[in-house]
Each structure stands twice: as C-alpha cells, then as structure tokens.
Write a protein that holds these residues in place. Structure first.
Motif, PDB file in Angstrom:
ATOM      1  N   LEU A 263     -10.356   5.100  -2.995  1.00  0.00           N
ATOM      2  CA  LEU A 263     -11.197   4.427  -3.990  1.00  0.00           C
ATOM      3  C   LEU A 263     -10.377   3.441  -4.818  1.00  0.00           C
ATOM      4  N   TYR A 264      -9.247   3.871  -5.308  1.00  0.00           N
ATOM      5  CA  TYR A 264      -8.399   3.005  -6.136  1.00  0.00           C
ATOM      6  C   TYR A 264      -7.994   1.752  -5.365  1.00  0.00           C
ATOM      7  N   HIS A 265      -7.528   1.930  -4.152  1.00  0.00           N
ATOM      8  CA  HIS A 265      -7.039   0.787  -3.379  1.00  0.00           C
ATOM      9  C   HIS A 265      -8.177  -0.125  -2.932  1.00  0.00           C
ATOM     10  N   LEU A 266      -9.322   0.449  -2.576  1.00  0.00           N
ATOM     11  CA  LEU A 266     -10.454  -0.370  -2.137  1.00  0.00           C
ATOM     12  C   LEU A 266     -10.975  -1.222  -3.289  1.00  0.00           C
ATOM     13  N   TRP A 267     -11.160  -0.630  -4.451  1.00  0.00           N
ATOM     14  CA  TRP A 267     -11.735  -1.372  -5.567  1.00  0.00           C
ATOM     15  C   TRP A 267     -10.749  -2.358  -6.186  1.00  0.00           C
ATOM     16  N   THR A 268      -9.481  -2.028  -6.253  1.00  0.00           N
ATOM     17  CA  THR A 268      -8.518  -2.954  -6.850  1.00  0.00           C
ATOM     18  C   THR A 268      -8.199  -4.101  -5.898  1.00  0.00           C
ATOM     19  N   ARG A 269      -8.091  -3.825  -4.622  1.00  0.00           N
ATOM     20  CA  ARG A 269      -7.650  -4.848  -3.668  1.00  0.00           C
ATOM     21  C   ARG A 269      -8.808  -5.680  -3.123  1.00  0.00           C
ATOM     22  N   SER A 270      -9.949  -5.056  -2.906  1.00  0.00           N
ATOM     23  CA  SER A 270     -11.084  -5.799  -2.336  1.00  0.00           C
ATOM     24  C   SER A 270     -11.987  -6.410  -3.396  1.00  0.00           C
ATOM     25  N   PHE A 271     -12.044  -5.798  -4.586  1.00  0.00           N
ATOM     26  CA  PHE A 271     -12.990  -6.261  -5.612  1.00  0.00           C
ATOM     27  C   PHE A 271     -12.306  -6.672  -6.913  1.00  0.00           C
ATOM     28  N   GLY A 272     -11.007  -6.528  -7.012  1.00  0.00           N
ATOM     29  CA  GLY A 272     -10.284  -6.966  -8.198  1.00  0.00           C
ATOM     30  C   GLY A 272     -10.546  -6.139  -9.440  1.00  0.00           C
ATOM     31  N   VAL A 273     -10.967  -4.894  -9.291  1.00  0.00           N
ATOM     32  CA  VAL A 273     -11.228  -4.033 -10.447  1.00  0.00           C
ATOM     33  C   VAL A 273      -9.908  -3.670 -11.137  1.00  0.00           C
ATOM     34  N   ARG A 274      -9.939  -3.672 -12.466  1.00  0.00           N
ATOM     35  CA  ARG A 274      -8.784  -3.239 -13.254  1.00  0.00           C
ATOM     36  C   ARG A 274      -9.062  -1.862 -13.846  1.00  0.00           C
ATOM     37  N   PHE A 275      -8.103  -0.964 -13.693  1.00  0.00           N
ATOM     38  CA  PHE A 275      -8.190   0.353 -14.307  1.00  0.00           C
ATOM     39  C   PHE A 275      -7.146   0.432 -15.416  1.00  0.00           C
ATOM     40  N   VAL A 405     -10.261   0.943   7.137  1.00  0.00           N
ATOM     41  CA  VAL A 405      -9.691   1.113   5.795  1.00  0.00           C
ATOM     42  C   VAL A 405      -8.443   0.253   5.645  1.00  0.00           C
ATOM     43  N   GLN A 406      -7.611   0.195   6.674  1.00  0.00           N
ATOM     44  CA  GLN A 406      -6.416  -0.647   6.609  1.00  0.00           C
ATOM     45  C   GLN A 406      -6.789  -2.114   6.371  1.00  0.00           C
ATOM     46  N   THR A 407      -7.813  -2.575   7.089  1.00  0.00           N
ATOM     47  CA  THR A 407      -8.232  -3.966   6.970  1.00  0.00           C
ATOM     48  C   THR A 407      -8.740  -4.276   5.567  1.00  0.00           C
ATOM     49  N   ARG A 408      -9.511  -3.347   4.983  1.00  0.00           N
ATOM     50  CA  ARG A 408     -10.103  -3.592   3.674  1.00  0.00           C
ATOM     51  C   ARG A 408      -9.102  -3.448   2.526  1.00  0.00           C
ATOM     52  N   THR A 409      -8.094  -2.601   2.696  1.00  0.00           N
ATOM     53  CA  THR A 409      -7.193  -2.294   1.581  1.00  0.00           C
ATOM     54  C   THR A 409      -5.799  -2.874   1.731  1.00  0.00           C
ATOM     55  N   GLY A 410      -5.390  -3.184   2.970  1.00  0.00           N
ATOM     56  CA  GLY A 410      -4.025  -3.644   3.181  1.00  0.00           C
ATOM     57  C   GLY A 410      -3.009  -2.530   3.211  1.00  0.00           C
ATOM     58  N   LEU A 411      -3.474  -1.275   3.229  1.00  0.00           N
ATOM     59  CA  LEU A 411      -2.548  -0.145   3.291  1.00  0.00           C
ATOM     60  C   LEU A 411      -1.994   0.010   4.698  1.00  0.00           C
ATOM     61  N   THR A 412      -0.833   0.618   4.804  1.00  0.00           N
ATOM     62  CA  THR A 412      -0.269   0.929   6.110  1.00  0.00           C
ATOM     63  C   THR A 412      -0.988   2.150   6.686  1.00  0.00           C
ATOM     64  N   LYS A 413      -0.753   2.404   7.960  1.00  0.00           N
ATOM     65  CA  LYS A 413      -1.354   3.560   8.613  1.00  0.00           C
ATOM     66  C   LYS A 413      -0.973   4.853   7.903  1.00  0.00           C
ATOM     67  N   ASP A 414       0.308   5.021   7.611  1.00  0.00           N
ATOM     68  CA  ASP A 414       0.770   6.249   6.956  1.00  0.00           C
ATOM     69  C   ASP A 414       0.179   6.389   5.558  1.00  0.00           C
TER      70      ASP A 414
END
Length: 575
Positions: A263-275, A405-414
């Motif tokens: 959730l944190y990575h999807l919203w911050t990276r895909s939607f620019g949400v600030r927490f 999920v990798q495509t949407r967030t830019g996270l690595t597989k691990d």
C-alpha cells in the motif's frame, strides 16, 4: 491531494490503545469518526476498549458497531446499515462507527460528506486484489461471455469498464440482484463488484498468453482471425486508489512496518501520496518495542538458508523436495512443526500456519505444547501470555501478480515478496508477550520459516540473539537439483573446467566465488561445493586450493610426491 497521517510503529507499541484515547478526548465529543479494522474480532476488541474508557470518564458518544455478527438477524447488509448511519444528519453528539475493512472499501465512494468525518484505519490493508476469470473449455465462447458485459480500455492501462449501456446491469450483478439480471450472469459477480466500485481500478494483467485478448479490444488492432486463444483464464488486478481519501477531515493509518507494505509503495510511487507523522501519536505515547524488548529475544529460522519461505516449499516432500506432497507427515511443514515442538519441549509456543495445512485452531495435529493462532491475527491481545512463537504462514504472489506489482511500484522482486510475507510473520510474533508490559523482561524465542525474514526480525529487534537454522531440514534446492538430473554435479564440474581452460594463459589463480558468479550464479552452494571439489581429480591443469582454483605447475607434480615415493625413486636411480 493533502497529506495523510501514518503511524508506523513497532508491533505491540500501543497504537490501538492510543487511538482509543484519541477518540475519547473531551475535545472530540462532537466530532464524527469512522474506525476501520481488518477483522471482526479486532473491531469487537477495540469497540469494547472505547466503551470502557468512556464509562470511566463518564462520557457519552454515539457508538455504532456494524458487522455481520453484530446485526442479530436484522435484514439488509452491513454496508447498507453503515451508509444509513454515516449519511444521516448529525445530531450534535459525536459518532464513532466501527466497520470492517471490507465493508468500508465497499461504501467509501458513497459517503455523502466525508469532510465531516475523521477516518482511522487500524492496520494497512492489501490494496490489490487479483481475480482469476476462467474462460472455460472453449475460450472463445468464454471471451464472448465476458464481452457481453465488459470491455478493456487499452489506452488506460487495460482498465476494465462496463460496455456502454450496461452500467446498470453490472451494478445489479455486483449487488447479487439476480432477479433483475438473471442467473446466467452469476459467474460475473466477483468481477462486477470490483468494476462497479468507483474507488477501485480493475485492470487486465497482460501476459504473453493474454496479449491477444488485449489486441482484440484495441481500436487500431489488426487482429489475425486465424490466431486462436491459447489462455484458459484471464487475470485482473483490482486496486484501491487514494482519491476518495483526500476529502475526509483527516485520515490516520495505523500500521506496523508501514514503509514495507505494498500500500505504501503503490500510493506514494504511483499516485504521489505523502504520508506524514501525526502529532498526537508522535508525542511519546507509543512504546519502542524493538529497542525495549530486543535483548530479551532470540530469532531463528527453520528452513535451510538457501530455501525461500513459500507455500511451494512448505508443502513439498521434506526428503525429495517434490512439490505438492499430499501425505500428512511427509511435507516440509510437518517436519518444521515437529522440529519446533521438540525445540520448545517443556514450554508452550504459538503456532501460525497457512489455512489448509492442518495446524489451524482446533486442529488435531497441533502439538500438545502449541496453541494455534489464525493467519490474520492483527492487533489481537488474546495470546499475549505466550513468550514463544513459530510463524510458518506465508503469502506469495504468483509470477503474474509479482510482475504487476513490480511494474506499478518499481520494487524489486525480493522487495515485493518480502512486502507480501513480512506482515503475516510480523503480526504473528506481535501476538506474543512482546506486547505485554508485565512480561517485558521474559525471555522470548521467535522462529520463522525463512532466513531472510528471520534476519529482518533480528535487525529490527536491536540486541536480539541470532539462533541461525533450528533443526536439520536439508536444502530443498540442492535435493531437487540432485534428483532432477543425476549427472548435474558431473556436468557442472565439466563446465567449471571448460571455463578455467578458456582463461588467459597469464591467469594462474582465480577465486571460486568469481567462477560461480560467471558460470552458475543461481546454483545452490552445496551443489557448487561438491562440483568444484571434483575439479582436482577431473582436470590435469587445474586444482581446487582452499577457496581458489589454481593452475597446476610442473613443480607441483614433484611437491605432490610423498617421502616414500621420493626414496623409492632415488633408490632405483642408484641401482
């Protein structure tokens, strides 16, 4: 969009207790709150804590506990009741509405005036749901059935939307109103619920086998009529967007290890949400359990260090590594539970496994010294008199979900795999006495399935003791490699020698690790050690010398002779 508040603190830090105190403040007596939790048990627990505190303070709030078990046979759904309460005119007395995460996500887009409400989300929810849509034995007909109701917008990340003029029918299907839409659409209900919810985006997960489906919906597609569908199912990703959260008076998200969630990575990276931190919770009200409890904790893992914590591995044959073992007692998970029971002999421990493994609450196979806890145990205080835990429940996305999920967030597989796994594990260890002030000085042991998760826990709980692998479960990776191809070690030895022989003539020595990186980076260390150790016997020009491969020189042949051999040769020469 305005910033959202995030309270990311250690498990057992008192986040829920602080939230209840926040709700009960005299200055909020006329304010409205929606409190959301993932399970009915946690809702009941938190609502009970609020009522007790209000009674102690002799304060009054208009408290509504809304879920299926609290309705006492009333007609209508929890979602319908929640909307009636939330959208009713305010009466001057502060309302607190307790809802499950599932109910809240269904109604969030229908809340009439969110600016009146403060929203508290207890525990981060999974923002993405993956839906498998089976096309049946005749995929072309199954796709026609899909196209009666839905289309795919290839210009908008393959978003699934109702066919023009079918919005009302999709809504009827989603609500289960089959009298209006007919039984033939029953198979569309799961997808219809996601597509008809404005707070969700539902997209086709495009894979090589489903690319043709995407092409059929493209306006400029030049589809080859001779090409046949080769896929038997479609996979859709439905995820929550943050747009409906910006209008609430405030949004407070309580979560352990929030920065590790999808959730944190999807919203911050895909939607620019600030927490941002919340001042109420960030002013010394929470315990730092990682620091406080670290020296009292020992952490270990039960799988071999080379093996990833996954359902595939846990349900494999413990001796051969063959997947999908059905015989109880022969599975890896059975061996790990047995190891844990022996390790804690004479002591009690909590046991968490995946549903269907046979070790759930009330299960006959649960060891006598174990107490089974549910997979979803977020925030519960029922087990906090136990010092030890064995957390073997794992959640892993399949390859298509992982790639999405990798495509949407830019996270690595691990990173994606860890984000899926760690919260189940972390919530399990958080059910123990680590959350109890009375047992803060008690020794505790946390055993998990995988090495990576154990290492993360060891780092989080500062000063904790590292146990390493507990038990003797062998490397499944090495066992599978040996079983899959009897000559794998011999072939790897030949590969190593070929690589060494091809090196420039001025290279007389090279580290074994460097060679492994070049010829077999994914090979298990045990198989590599065995194959590399045979180089000396199989090659006339190279030998294994400690952690290096070294070229054999002419003088080495003389150094290799024993003293007896040298004497015999000398004697012969003098004869």
């Amino acid at each position: 969009m305005k910033a959202l508040y995030a309270v990311s603190a250690s498990v057992g830090s008192g986040k829920t207790k602080a939230a209840v105190e926040y709700l009960a403040r005299p200055e909020t007596s006329t304010q409205d709150f929606i409190y959301v939790a993932p399970t009915i048990r946690l809702l009941n627990q938190t609502e009970g804590q609020l009522r007790s505190l209000l009674e102690t303070q002799e304060a009054i709030r208009n408290v509504h506990l809304i879920h299926s078990e609290a309705r006492d046979g009333e007609s209508g759904s929890a979602a319908t009741e929640a909307l009636q309460v939330i959208n009713a005119r305010p009466a001057g007395l502060g309302r607190v509405v307790f809802l499950t995460t599932k109910t809240f996500l269904r109604i969030v887009s229908q809340i009439g005036d969110p600016t009146r409400w403060a929203l508290i989300l207890d525990e981060a929810f999974a923002p993405v749901t993956f839906i498998s849509y089976h096309l049946g034995p005749r995929p072309e007909e199954g796709l026609d059935y899909f196209r009666e109701m839905f289309r795919i917008d290839t210009q908008d990340n393959h978003r699934v939307v109702p066919v023009t003029g079918r919005d009302g029918l999709v809504t009827d299907i989603a609500s289960g109103n089959l009298d209006q839409c007919g039984q033939k659409y029953l198979g569309q209900s799961a997808l219809a619920q996601e597509v008809s919810n404005p707070a969700m985006r539902c997209e086709l997960v495009v894979t090589p086998t489903t690319r043709i489906v995407s092409d059929l919906f493209a306006e400029t597609a030049e589809a080859d009529p001779a090409v046949k569908l080769t896929c038997s199912e479609l996979l859709f990703a439905s995820y929550l967007t943050p747009e409906y959260f910006g209008d609430f008076r405030e949004v407070i998200l309580l979560s352990a290890l929030f920065e590790h969630t999808v959730l944190y990575h999807l919203w911050t990276r895909s939607f620019g949400v600030r927490f941002v931190p919340h001042p109420w919770f960030d002013s010394g009200r929470l315990r730092d359990v990682h620091v406080e409890q670290g020296p009292m904790i020992a952490v270990g893992h039960l799988l071999h260090q080379e093996d990833r914590a996954s359902k595939h591995n846990l349900l494999a044959n413990r001796h051969t590594g063959a997947p999908g073992e059905r015989m109880k007692g022969a599975r890896v998970v059975d061996g790990l539970v047995q190891t844990a029971a022996e390790f804690f002999k004479g002591s009690q421990f909590l046991l968490q496994t995946n549903n269907g493994a046979g070790y759930g609450p009330g299960g006959a196979s649960v060891p006598d010294n174990a107490q089974a806890i549910p997979v979803v145990s977020h925030g519960l205080n029922d087990f906090m008199d136990s010092d030890n835990v064995v957390a073997l429940a794992v959640t892993n996305p399949n390859p298509q979900q992982l790639e999405w999920v990798q495509t949407r967030t830019g996270l690595t597989k691990d990173e994606v795999l860890r984000a899926h796994r760690i919260h189940t594990v972390y919530q399990a260890i958080g059910r123990t006495s680590v959350r109890s002030l009375e047992r803060a000085t008690a020794r505790k042991v946390f055993l998990v399935a995988g090495y990576d998760d154990a290492k993360l826990l060891h780092r989080l709980f500062r000063g904790s003791r590292w146990l390493g692998q507990v038990g003797d479960q062998p490397s499944l990776r090495a066992v599978r490699e040996a079983k899959a191809e009897p000559g794998v070690i011999r072939k790897m030895t030949d590969t190593i020698i070929s690589y060494l022989d091809a090196l420039p003539s001025d290279v007389t020595a090279i580290p074994s690790r460097s060679v492994k990186t070049q010829v077999a980076p994914e090979l298990s260390s045990s198989t590599w050690t065995e194959a590399s150790s045979r180089v000396s016997a199989a090659s006339v020009t190279w030998r294994k010398d400690g952690h290096n491969f070294r070229q054999v020189l002419f003088t080495d042949h003389f150094k290799a002779l024993s003293g007896h051999e040298q004497c015999a040769e000398t004697t012969t020469m003098y004869q």
